[in-house]
Scaffold this motif. Sequence first.
Motif, PDB file in Angstrom:
ATOM      1  N   ASN A 158       0.816  -1.215   0.000  1.00  0.00           N
ATOM      2  CA  ASN A 158       0.000   0.000   0.000  1.00  0.00           C
ATOM      3  C   ASN A 158       0.847   1.263   0.000  1.00  0.00           C
ATOM      4  N   ALA A 159       2.084   1.133   0.514  1.00  0.00           N
ATOM      5  CA  ALA A 159       2.951   2.308   0.608  1.00  0.00           C
ATOM      6  C   ALA A 159       4.403   1.871   0.524  1.00  0.00           C
ATOM      7  N   LEU A 160       5.241   2.812   0.109  1.00  0.00           N
ATOM      8  CA  LEU A 160       6.678   2.546   0.015  1.00  0.00           C
ATOM      9  C   LEU A 160       7.425   3.814   0.419  1.00  0.00           C
ATOM     10  N   TYR A 161       8.377   3.673   1.335  1.00  0.00           N
ATOM     11  CA  TYR A 161       9.237   4.798   1.714  1.00  0.00           C
ATOM     12  C   TYR A 161      10.509   4.762   0.878  1.00  0.00           C
ATOM     13  N   ALA A 162      10.915   5.912   0.405  1.00  0.00           N
ATOM     14  CA  ALA A 162      12.110   5.988  -0.437  1.00  0.00           C
ATOM     15  C   ALA A 162      12.881   7.257  -0.128  1.00  0.00           C
ATOM     16  N   ARG A 163      14.182   7.152  -0.085  1.00  0.00           N
ATOM     17  CA  ARG A 163      15.054   8.319  -0.001  1.00  0.00           C
ATOM     18  C   ARG A 163      15.769   8.425  -1.344  1.00  0.00           C
ATOM     19  N   VAL A 164      15.438   9.462  -2.076  1.00  0.00           N
ATOM     20  CA  VAL A 164      16.008   9.624  -3.415  1.00  0.00           C
ATOM     21  C   VAL A 164      17.008  10.777  -3.401  1.00  0.00           C
ATOM     22  N   PRO A 165      17.977  10.759  -4.299  1.00  0.00           N
ATOM     23  CA  PRO A 165      18.910  11.884  -4.372  1.00  0.00           C
ATOM     24  C   PRO A 165      18.202  13.148  -4.831  1.00  0.00           C
ATOM     25  N   PHE A 166      18.832  14.278  -4.607  1.00  0.00           N
ATOM     26  CA  PHE A 166      18.231  15.564  -4.985  1.00  0.00           C
ATOM     27  C   PHE A 166      19.319  16.522  -5.453  1.00  0.00           C
ATOM     28  N   VAL A 167      18.880  17.577  -6.104  1.00  0.00           N
ATOM     29  CA  VAL A 167      19.761  18.688  -6.454  1.00  0.00           C
ATOM     30  C   VAL A 167      19.083  19.978  -6.005  1.00  0.00           C
ATOM     31  N   GLN A 168      19.854  21.014  -5.819  1.00  0.00           N
ATOM     32  CA  GLN A 168      19.283  22.315  -5.506  1.00  0.00           C
ATOM     33  C   GLN A 168      18.427  22.782  -6.671  1.00  0.00           C
ATOM     34  N   HIS A 169      17.313  23.434  -6.363  1.00  0.00           N
ATOM     35  CA  HIS A 169      16.413  23.898  -7.414  1.00  0.00           C
ATOM     36  C   HIS A 169      17.048  24.988  -8.264  1.00  0.00           C
ATOM     37  N   VAL A 186      28.183  24.622   0.213  1.00  0.00           N
ATOM     38  CA  VAL A 186      27.197  23.549   0.138  1.00  0.00           C
ATOM     39  C   VAL A 186      27.854  22.296   0.692  1.00  0.00           C
ATOM     40  N   ASN A 187      27.185  21.599   1.617  1.00  0.00           N
ATOM     41  CA  ASN A 187      27.819  20.441   2.253  1.00  0.00           C
ATOM     42  C   ASN A 187      27.737  19.193   1.381  1.00  0.00           C
ATOM     43  N   LYS A 188      28.329  18.113   1.848  1.00  0.00           N
ATOM     44  CA  LYS A 188      28.412  16.880   1.063  1.00  0.00           C
ATOM     45  C   LYS A 188      27.049  16.316   0.694  1.00  0.00           C
ATOM     46  N   PRO A 189      26.059  16.293   1.594  1.00  0.00           N
ATOM     47  CA  PRO A 189      24.724  15.808   1.189  1.00  0.00           C
ATOM     48  C   PRO A 189      24.058  16.676   0.135  1.00  0.00           C
ATOM     49  N   GLY A 190      24.493  17.953   0.014  1.00  0.00           N
ATOM     50  CA  GLY A 190      23.924  18.821  -1.007  1.00  0.00           C
ATOM     51  C   GLY A 190      23.122  20.001  -0.489  1.00  0.00           C
ATOM     52  N   TYR A 191      23.142  20.223   0.841  1.00  0.00           N
ATOM     53  CA  TYR A 191      22.391  21.327   1.428  1.00  0.00           C
ATOM     54  C   TYR A 191      23.267  22.581   1.558  1.00  0.00           C
ATOM     55  N   ILE A 192      22.639  23.743   1.416  1.00  0.00           N
ATOM     56  CA  ILE A 192      23.336  25.005   1.663  1.00  0.00           C
ATOM     57  C   ILE A 192      23.669  25.075   3.153  1.00  0.00           C
ATOM     58  N   VAL A 193      24.897  25.371   3.472  1.00  0.00           N
ATOM     59  CA  VAL A 193      25.333  25.431   4.868  1.00  0.00           C
ATOM     60  C   VAL A 193      24.834  26.730   5.502  1.00  0.00           C
ATOM     61  N   VAL A 194      24.117  26.596   6.630  1.00  0.00           N
ATOM     62  CA  VAL A 194      23.637  27.768   7.370  1.00  0.00           C
ATOM     63  C   VAL A 194      24.002  27.623   8.839  1.00  0.00           C
ATOM     64  N   GLU A 195      24.162  28.776   9.485  1.00  0.00           N
ATOM     65  CA  GLU A 195      24.329  28.802  10.929  1.00  0.00           C
ATOM     66  C   GLU A 195      22.950  28.702  11.568  1.00  0.00           C
ATOM     67  N   GLY A 196      22.907  28.789  12.893  1.00  0.00           N
ATOM     68  CA  GLY A 196      21.632  28.682  13.592  1.00  0.00           C
ATOM     69  C   GLY A 196      20.650  29.775  13.238  1.00  0.00           C
ATOM     70  N   LYS A 197      21.146  30.889  12.711  1.00  0.00           N
ATOM     71  CA  LYS A 197      20.272  32.012  12.376  1.00  0.00           C
ATOM     72  C   LYS A 197      20.038  32.115  10.874  1.00  0.00           C
ATOM     73  N   GLN A 198      20.160  30.998  10.180  1.00  0.00           N
ATOM     74  CA  GLN A 198      19.880  30.880   8.737  1.00  0.00           C
ATOM     75  C   GLN A 198      20.860  31.680   7.870  1.00  0.00           C
ATOM     76  N   LYS A 199      21.999  32.074   8.424  1.00  0.00           N
ATOM     77  CA  LYS A 199      22.996  32.791   7.647  1.00  0.00           C
ATOM     78  C   LYS A 199      23.855  31.809   6.864  1.00  0.00           C
ATOM     79  N   THR A 200      24.068  32.078   5.592  1.00  0.00           N
ATOM     80  CA  THR A 200      24.976  31.266   4.799  1.00  0.00           C
ATOM     81  C   THR A 200      26.407  31.730   5.059  1.00  0.00           C
ATOM     82  N   THR A 201      27.348  31.135   4.363  1.00  0.00           N
ATOM     83  CA  THR A 201      28.750  31.521   4.526  1.00  0.00           C
ATOM     84  C   THR A 201      29.093  32.790   3.751  1.00  0.00           C
ATOM     85  N   ASN A 258      16.184  23.661   1.019  1.00  0.00           N
ATOM     86  CA  ASN A 258      17.518  23.760   0.414  1.00  0.00           C
ATOM     87  C   ASN A 258      18.633  23.747   1.453  1.00  0.00           C
ATOM     88  N   SER A 259      18.274  23.899   2.733  1.00  0.00           N
ATOM     89  CA  SER A 259      19.292  23.961   3.779  1.00  0.00           C
ATOM     90  C   SER A 259      18.972  23.072   4.981  1.00  0.00           C
TER      91      SER A 259
END
Length: 303
Positions: free
Chosen positions: A222-233, A244-259, A269-270
């Motif tokens: 009835n259902a299937l769980y899947a983790r698929v690869p992704f790219v940034q939009h 951008v880190n190894k999994p592919g997310y934009i790196v942010v600090e705790g306050k959503q600031k990028t580098t 995306n993060s």
Amino acid sequence: MKDFDVIIIGGSSAGLSAGMALGRAARNVLIIDSGKPCNQPTPHSHNFFTRDGQTPQEILSIAREQTLKYPSIRLLNGEAIQAKTSEEGFEIKIASGEIFKAKKLILAYGIKDQLPSIPGFAKCWGVSVIHCPYCHGYEYKDQPTGIFANGEIGFELAKLISNWTKNLTVFTNGKFTISAEQEKIIRDNNINIIEDEITAFAHTNGYLNSIRLKNGEEIKLNALYARVPFVQHSDIAQQLGCEVNKPGYIVVEGKQKTTVSGVFACGDNSSGIRSIANAVNSGTLAGVMANLELTEEVFLTRR
């Protein structure tokens, strides 16, 4: 108007939340949105108070109406294709060729899932082939359920999904690449492991009926769980030099600031937590922090 306090790229949950926070701070804001949210095929959204069970499109419609009531916010239907820094902050070019400027930039454009080419998978994605038990698990609890994953992810998903159903099968689509100890733990929990290649996902309007294997076997699900690869939009973050880190997310600090100074990121995306509630939370924080920086830059120069 071509000059803004803040430009937000992406007008779904995260972007609109950032926009609302800035609109309520009386900031001139431009939200650029291409109209391609990754949760578009999902029939129901959950874990968001007051909107549990509604479609993402219904929630988005309400969010846009409430955000755009603030007169300093403008929504532009278009695709941001180029970004660069300037003396005043940032310049964003959209596909039509128009260029807009802002002192701060918020990236809220999400990600694009890279779906396998197995027949039926794409039609079921977001409907009965799902990524998150917290979002969709309750609707499929105690039902025949599969996991489409291998390696460590397959092991972790088997452990997690066992909370929602004991009628569980792991489909590795090849040799299961986990340790003998991990495999024993899975089997001790009465979870089936099938390594045969999957040839098709049989479904009715996106709702799974069964999985067909290369050996001719057909497994009803009835259902299937899947983790698929992704790219940034979008590659705007990379254009600006955001980490951008190894999994592919934009790196942010705790306050959503990028580098990159003056650039914030929020939503899918993060963060690996893909939910409207998380997108709203991170979007609001990004908007608040962008406004704080703008305020401090003016306040501290008045001497």
